[in-house]
Design a protein around this motif. Structure first.
Motif, PDB file in Angstrom:
ATOM      1  N   GLY B  69       0.825  -1.207   0.000  1.00 44.54           N
ATOM      2  CA  GLY B  69       0.000   0.000   0.000  1.00 44.54           C
ATOM      3  C   GLY B  69       0.858   1.256   0.000  1.00 44.54           C
ATOM      4  N   ILE B  70       1.903   1.243   0.828  1.00 44.98           N
ATOM      5  CA  ILE B  70       2.807   2.405   0.869  1.00 44.98           C
ATOM      6  C   ILE B  70       3.425   2.621  -0.512  1.00 44.98           C
ATOM      7  CG2 ILE B  70       4.990   3.273   1.812  1.00 44.98           C
ATOM      8  CD1 ILE B  70       4.250   1.883   4.441  1.00 44.98           C
ATOM      9  N   ASN B  71       3.816   1.530  -1.148  1.00 41.41           N
ATOM     10  CA  ASN B  71       4.401   1.650  -2.478  1.00 41.41           C
ATOM     11  C   ASN B  71       3.406   2.190  -3.498  1.00 41.41           C
ATOM     12  OD1 ASN B  71       7.087   1.230  -2.481  1.00 41.41           O
ATOM     13  ND2 ASN B  71       7.020  -0.915  -3.071  1.00 41.41           N
ATOM     14  N   THR B  72       2.136   1.799  -3.355  1.00 42.16           N
ATOM     15  CA  THR B  72       1.106   2.334  -4.247  1.00 42.16           C
ATOM     16  C   THR B  72       0.993   3.846  -4.062  1.00 42.16           C
ATOM     17  OG1 THR B  72      -0.074   0.258  -3.976  1.00 42.16           O
ATOM     18  CG2 THR B  72      -1.301   2.081  -4.937  1.00 42.16           C
ATOM     19  N   VAL B  73       0.955   4.275  -2.802  1.00 41.82           N
ATOM     20  CA  VAL B  73       0.862   5.708  -2.518  1.00 41.82           C
ATOM     21  C   VAL B  73       2.093   6.438  -3.064  1.00 41.82           C
ATOM     22  CG1 VAL B  73       0.872   7.398  -0.639  1.00 41.82           C
ATOM     23  CG2 VAL B  73      -0.640   5.411  -0.521  1.00 41.82           C
ATOM     24  N   ILE B  74       3.270   5.835  -2.877  1.00 37.38           N
ATOM     25  CA  ILE B  74       4.504   6.457  -3.375  1.00 37.38           C
ATOM     26  C   ILE B  74       4.437   6.652  -4.886  1.00 37.38           C
ATOM     27  CG2 ILE B  74       6.949   5.997  -3.816  1.00 37.38           C
ATOM     28  CD1 ILE B  74       7.204   4.911  -1.037  1.00 37.38           C
ATOM     29  N   LEU B  75       3.984   5.620  -5.591  1.00 34.64           N
ATOM     30  CA  LEU B  75       3.931   5.732  -7.062  1.00 34.64           C
ATOM     31  C   LEU B  75       2.907   6.772  -7.499  1.00 34.64           C
ATOM     32  CD1 LEU B  75       4.371   2.393  -9.001  1.00 34.64           C
ATOM     33  CD2 LEU B  75       5.935   4.278  -8.687  1.00 34.64           C
ATOM     34  N   ILE B  76       1.768   6.832  -6.789  1.00 29.03           N
ATOM     35  CA  ILE B  76       0.760   7.839  -7.144  1.00 29.03           C
ATOM     36  C   ILE B  76       1.332   9.238  -6.936  1.00 29.03           C
ATOM     37  CG2 ILE B  76      -1.435   8.831  -6.372  1.00 29.03           C
ATOM     38  CD1 ILE B  76      -2.418   5.959  -5.948  1.00 29.03           C
ATOM     39  N   CYS B  77       2.045   9.426  -5.818  1.00 25.30           N
ATOM     40  CA  CYS B  77       2.662  10.732  -5.559  1.00 25.30           C
ATOM     41  C   CYS B  77       3.699  11.066  -6.633  1.00 25.30           C
ATOM     42  CB  CYS B  77       3.315  10.742  -4.179  1.00 25.30           C
ATOM     43  SG  CYS B  77       2.118  10.668  -2.837  1.00 25.30           S
ATOM     44  N   SER B  78       4.472  10.044  -7.043  1.00 30.66           N
ATOM     45  CA  SER B  78       5.497  10.303  -8.060  1.00 30.66           C
ATOM     46  C   SER B  78       4.848  10.663  -9.395  1.00 30.66           C
ATOM     47  CB  SER B  78       6.412   9.088  -8.217  1.00 30.66           C
ATOM     48  OG  SER B  78       5.795   8.099  -8.999  1.00 30.66           O
ATOM     49  N   PHE B  80       2.030  12.218  -9.668  1.00 29.26           N
ATOM     50  CA  PHE B  80       1.543  13.587  -9.486  1.00 29.26           C
ATOM     51  C   PHE B  80       2.676  14.600  -9.685  1.00 29.26           C
ATOM     52  CE2 PHE B  80       0.695  16.967  -6.188  1.00 29.26           C
ATOM     53  CZ  PHE B  80      -0.176  17.695  -6.974  1.00 29.26           C
ATOM     54  N   THR B  81       3.830  14.351  -9.049  1.00 31.64           N
ATOM     55  CA  THR B  81       4.930  15.303  -9.203  1.00 31.64           C
ATOM     56  C   THR B  81       5.429  15.325 -10.649  1.00 31.64           C
ATOM     57  OG1 THR B  81       6.469  13.609  -8.425  1.00 31.64           O
ATOM     58  CG2 THR B  81       5.714  15.195  -6.803  1.00 31.64           C
ATOM     59  N   VAL B  98      13.018  21.438 -11.870  1.00 39.04           N
ATOM     60  CA  VAL B  98      14.122  20.668 -11.282  1.00 39.04           C
ATOM     61  C   VAL B  98      13.683  20.029  -9.960  1.00 39.04           C
ATOM     62  CG1 VAL B  98      16.432  20.858 -10.281  1.00 39.04           C
ATOM     63  CG2 VAL B  98      15.908  22.009 -12.440  1.00 39.04           C
ATOM     64  N   THR B  99      12.993  20.816  -9.137  1.00 37.47           N
ATOM     65  CA  THR B  99      12.539  20.290  -7.839  1.00 37.47           C
ATOM     66  C   THR B  99      11.594  19.109  -8.030  1.00 37.47           C
ATOM     67  OG1 THR B  99      12.618  22.565  -7.053  1.00 37.47           O
ATOM     68  CG2 THR B  99      11.517  20.958  -5.640  1.00 37.47           C
ATOM     69  N   LEU B 100      10.620  19.281  -8.933  1.00 33.32           N
ATOM     70  CA  LEU B 100       9.603  18.245  -9.097  1.00 33.32           C
ATOM     71  C   LEU B 100      10.192  16.971  -9.701  1.00 33.32           C
ATOM     72  CD1 LEU B 100       6.727  20.562 -10.270  1.00 33.32           C
ATOM     73  CD2 LEU B 100       6.741  19.166  -8.196  1.00 33.32           C
ATOM     74  N   LEU B 101      11.126  17.134 -10.639  1.00 33.81           N
ATOM     75  CA  LEU B 101      11.776  15.947 -11.204  1.00 33.81           C
ATOM     76  C   LEU B 101      12.602  15.230 -10.131  1.00 33.81           C
ATOM     77  CD1 LEU B 101      12.948  17.109 -14.753  1.00 33.81           C
ATOM     78  CD2 LEU B 101      11.197  15.419 -14.220  1.00 33.81           C
ATOM     79  N   SER B 102      13.276  16.014  -9.278  1.00 33.01           N
ATOM     80  CA  SER B 102      14.051  15.394  -8.198  1.00 33.01           C
ATOM     81  C   SER B 102      13.138  14.631  -7.252  1.00 33.01           C
ATOM     82  CB  SER B 102      14.822  16.451  -7.410  1.00 33.01           C
ATOM     83  OG  SER B 102      15.527  17.295  -8.290  1.00 33.01           O
ATOM     84  N   LEU B 103      11.984  15.236  -6.930  1.00 37.06           N
ATOM     85  CA  LEU B 103      11.022  14.565  -6.055  1.00 37.06           C
ATOM     86  C   LEU B 103      10.552  13.253  -6.682  1.00 37.06           C
ATOM     87  CD1 LEU B 103       8.596  17.258  -4.576  1.00 37.06           C
ATOM     88  CD2 LEU B 103       9.964  15.576  -3.335  1.00 37.06           C
ATOM     89  N   THR B 104      10.258  13.303  -7.982  1.00 36.11           N
ATOM     90  CA  THR B 104       9.797  12.099  -8.675  1.00 36.11           C
ATOM     91  C   THR B 104      10.854  11.000  -8.572  1.00 36.11           C
ATOM     92  OG1 THR B 104       8.684  13.581 -10.224  1.00 36.11           O
ATOM     93  CG2 THR B 104       8.797  11.270 -10.838  1.00 36.11           C
ATOM     94  N   LEU B 105      12.112  11.375  -8.775  1.00 40.73           N
ATOM     95  CA  LEU B 105      13.201  10.400  -8.676  1.00 40.73           C
ATOM     96  C   LEU B 105      13.313   9.851  -7.258  1.00 40.73           C
ATOM     97  CD1 LEU B 105      16.308  11.523 -10.739  1.00 40.73           C
ATOM     98  CD2 LEU B 105      15.290   9.262 -10.633  1.00 40.73           C
ATOM     99  N   LEU B 219      14.476   9.552 -16.188  1.00 41.83           N
ATOM    100  CA  LEU B 219      14.233  10.746 -15.363  1.00 41.83           C
ATOM    101  C   LEU B 219      15.543  11.424 -14.980  1.00 41.83           C
ATOM    102  CD1 LEU B 219      11.320   9.661 -12.983  1.00 41.83           C
ATOM    103  CD2 LEU B 219      11.248  11.293 -14.861  1.00 41.83           C
ATOM    104  N   GLY B 220      16.569  10.603 -14.695  1.00 37.26           N
ATOM    105  CA  GLY B 220      17.866  11.171 -14.346  1.00 37.26           C
ATOM    106  C   GLY B 220      18.433  12.002 -15.486  1.00 37.26           C
ATOM    107  N   TRP B 221      18.278  11.449 -16.680  1.00 39.51           N
ATOM    108  CA  TRP B 221      18.768  12.165 -17.870  1.00 39.51           C
ATOM    109  C   TRP B 221      17.997  13.465 -18.080  1.00 39.51           C
ATOM    110  CZ3 TRP B 221      16.055  11.924 -22.879  1.00 39.51           C
ATOM    111  CH2 TRP B 221      16.769  12.545 -23.899  1.00 39.51           C
ATOM    112  N   ILE B 222      16.664  13.378 -17.917  1.00 36.63           N
ATOM    113  CA  ILE B 222      15.822  14.569 -18.078  1.00 36.63           C
ATOM    114  C   ILE B 222      16.164  15.613 -17.012  1.00 36.63           C
ATOM    115  CG2 ILE B 222      13.428  15.410 -17.957  1.00 36.63           C
ATOM    116  CD1 ILE B 222      13.890  13.937 -20.476  1.00 36.63           C
ATOM    117  N   LEU B 223      16.419  15.110 -15.799  1.00 39.71           N
ATOM    118  CA  LEU B 223      16.763  16.028 -14.706  1.00 39.71           C
ATOM    119  C   LEU B 223      18.065  16.766 -15.025  1.00 39.71           C
ATOM    120  CD1 LEU B 223      16.266  17.126 -11.857  1.00 39.71           C
ATOM    121  CD2 LEU B 223      17.482  15.147 -10.950  1.00 39.71           C
TER     122      LEU B 223
END
Lengths: 121, 264
Positions: B69-78, B80-81, B98-105, B219-223
């Motif tokens: 469940g935590i992982n599901t929430v994490i992926l949904i948040c990622s 969103f960001t 930059v901030t949002l991509l870092s958060l996603t990563l 994502l790392g490359w995009i960041l």
């Protein structure tokens, strides 16, 4: 060039007339809805609905998937061709799984429960 | 309009819009092939579960719903960001992008970290795929506590499962639980062929995990490129397309979570 869809939301900014930016409140709304639906699907597992538990879980997952597709993935604002490509793939996966299951279930009544000559001790 | 942004437009495109739409269509076609790739595994899941419902009901208890469940929430948040990052790129908000991509990563790392913890538990308890499966299931509880005593007992095991290989189980494997003709059908007793569930579990979550890894590389490359200031209202296609890929990874997990963790 053809018109691309601007179905509500903020119109284009910047130099390009074809760019659609999803409003922040829609993104946040989708995010909250996805979290709520995750909670609903976890809670619903504890309720005994018989075989409908699976259907309910799949229905909730499909609503969540549709939200991600339509808003996070811009499908609602994109050209229809993108949706057509994707939904076609989904339909063929459903056909694939559906026919495989039809086959599986068709043979089940012919099996004699517990009858396994190869493994009887 | 197109001439003004010619530096971002490849010469074989008439306009920036044509380039944008072509890129998007190409990505969606790729995502369609991803759906077909995972479709094979979903089909395997459906057939196994239709044939061995008792295995799935019994074995899913070894998965940790809280971690899933935590992982599901994490992926949904990622997701969103990520969607928010695309918006930031479209609006030319460099810092937010930059901030949002870092958060996603960061969320992606969290997902994989939790997945690693889950895999480690399965590994220690011998809840593995096919022939690697070596858990002691006779007490209907994870073998962690007792594993010093019982886990290495496989060679001389009196457990019938180890005497009869999966290949020989044939028709008996298709019989519903409780009618399998064995004397001891206590509810806590493990059904036959529990390893089937873990084969499906590792195949599906493993392939999904590989996609998370690939997504993190993208994502790392995009960041890196966003830090360099490559993207803005005139040019954000790479952010947009990387986002589409990332959302697909989330999309697949949205189905994997209830199918594997929430079996009733």
């Amino acid at each position: 060039m053809t018109e691309t869809g601007h179905h509500g939301g903020e119109a284009a900014t910047g130099g390009h007339g074809f760019v659609h930016i999803v409003p922040f409140r829609i993104l946040a709304g989708v995010w909250v809805t996805l979290l709520v639906l995750t909670w609903v699907t976890v809670s619903a597992t504890g309720v005994d609905l018989g075989r409908f538990n699976l259907w309910l879980a799949m229905a909730i997952a499909t609503v969540k998937a549709a939200l991600v597709l339509l808003y996070f993935m811009h499908m609602r604002y994109d050209r229809p061709i993108n949706a057509i490509v994707f939904v076609t793939a989904l339909l063929f996966v459903m056909l694939f799984v559906g026919f495989a299951l039809m086959d599986t279930l068709a043979y089940q009544p012919e099996l004699i429960p517990g009858y396994a000559p190869a493994v009887t001790q | 309009m197109a001439e003004a942004h010619a530096e971002h437009r490849a010469h074989h495109f008439e306009t920036a819009e044509q380039q944008f739409e072509s890129g998007k269509l190409g990505m969606w076609i790729f995502l369609a092939t991803e759906i077909l790739l995972f479709g094979g595994l979903f089909c395997a899941y459906a057939v196994y579960r239709a044939n061995h419902p008792e295995v799935f009901v019994w074995a899913h208890k070894y998965l940790d719903v809280t971690l899933g469940g935590i992982n599901t929430v994490i992926l949904i948040c990622s997701s969103f960001t990520m969607a928010w990052a695309v918006r930031a790129a479209q609006m030319g908000r460099q810092k937010a992008l930059v901030t949002l991509l870092s958060l996603t990563l960061l969320f992606a790392c969290g997902f994989l970290g939790i997945k690693a913890v889950e895999y480690e538990h399965k590994w220690k308890e011998g809840l593995l795929w096919g022939k690697r499966f070596s858990a002691d299931l006779r007490h209907g509880a994870p073998a962690a506590a007792a594993d010093a005593a019982t886990a290495p007992a496989l060679p001389g095991n009196t457990d019938e499962r180890s005497l009869i290989g999966p290949a020989a189980s044939g028709p008996a494997g298709l019989a519903p639980a409780g009618t399998s003709g064995h004397g001891h059908d206590a509810p806590a007793e493990a059904p036959r062929n529990v390893q089937l569930f873990f084969s499906v579990y590792f195949a599906m979550t493993g392939l999904h995990g590989l996609h998370v890894l690939a997504g993190m590389a993208v994502l790392g490359w995009i960041l890196r490129r966003s830090v360099r200031g490559d993207f803005g209202p005139d040019y954000f296609i790479p952010v947009d397309l990387a986002g589409l890929y990332w959302h697909l990874v989330d999309l697949i997990w949205i189905y994997l979570f209830p199918l594997l963790y929430l079996i009733h």
